[in-house]
Design a protein around this motif. Structure first.
Motif: not given
Length: 273
Positions: A40-48, A253-267
């Motif tokens: 989980e931590i590695r995935a978060l780091k990779d996603s910035g 949607r106030w996401e805690l874990r974001t990723r460009p295009f796939l999951r962002t707070s505003e889209f």
């Protein structure tokens, strides 16, 4: 401070005793939790992800490791020095990545490959608002192509485009239990309609205490409740059917874990009703 040789020996002895007191099932369970938390931590780091987001998870990981093997808890000075060295390496790597056109292969690291492609092709850039992205011209062109093609297909089925307000009364969401459960933790809420200078001068601008809204407004996580409210006004009898409405809009949607295009707070998205 660090541990003396005698303390280190005692710690190792305590560690051995603690491990021996664990059953194989308990060890296996702890190892599984450690692996899952590490992934989980590695995935978060990779996603910035922000350090503030990752820090609590690191604390949980260290706690699990200490439970499995107390000797894994290193002396503070040693740990601090190692962290400083890691920070220097990470900073240097980050600077190199920002200016490099190198794209990691998918086989090596899928998450990093995804981030590299977006960075090198200059599709988006991080914004000053956490979790929100600035869609640059190349990225916007991709969205426009997808939107225009899908919009034509939607209209072929008799739907018409409309636009509904960005702000939704909180009471609208409260009426729908499904929406409360699904979006309550992700909603951005507007409570005041005006700012004012802090009388103490310490906080700069603050929400004006005299400008509080009678009812809080939600920045739309979806427009369903607003659209349904309008449908009950527009549909009086069967003669008003079928009614097919489509909307192209942005949602929050106030996401805690974001990723460009796939999951962002505003889209940007489309919703049809």
């Amino acid at each position: 401070g660090g541990y003396s040789p005698g303390q280190s020996l005692l710690l190792r002895q305590m560690s051995t005793e603690a491990i021996s007191n664990l059953t194989e099932e308990q060890k296996s369970e702890l190892e599984s939790k450690i692996k899952a938390k590490g992934d989980e931590i590695r995935a978060l780091k990779d996603s910035g992800a922000e350090k503030e987001t990752i820090a609590p998870l690191v604390t949980e990981l260290l706690s699990l490791k200490a439970e499995l093997d107390p000797s894994s808890v290193k002396p503070k000075k040693e740990e601090k020095k190692k962290q400083q060295n890691n920070n220097k390496i990470n900073n240097n790597n980050a600077k190199a990545e920002e200016t490099s056109d190198y794209i990691t292969s998918r086989e090596e690291n899928y998450s990093r490959w995804y981030n590299d492609v977006i960075r090198v092709t200059d599709l988006v850039e991080d914004s000053p608002v956490r979790g929100c992205m600035v869609i640059k011209p190349w990225g916007m062109a991709l969205w426009e192509n997808v939107r225009d093609d899908l919009d034509a297909r939607i209209k072929e089925h008799g739907a018409e485009n409309a636009y509904f307000p960005l702000l939704i009364p909180k009471s609208f969401l409260s009426k729908e239990a499904e929406h409360v459960d699904g979006f309550a933790k992700e909603c951005a809420v507007v409570t005041h309609h005006r700012l004012t200078a802090d009388p103490s001068g310490e906080k700069g601008l603050i929400a004006d205490p005299n400008a509080e809204l009678e009812e809080p407004l939600i920045i739309r996580p979806t427009s369903e409740t607003m659209i349904w409210n309008m449908f009950q006004k527009w549909i009086i009898s069967h003669r008003d059917l079928p009614l097919k409405v489509n909307q192209w809009a942005n949602v929050m949607r106030w996401e805690l874990r974001t990723r460009p295009f796939l999951r962002t707070s505003e889209f940007l998205w489309q919703e049809g009703h």
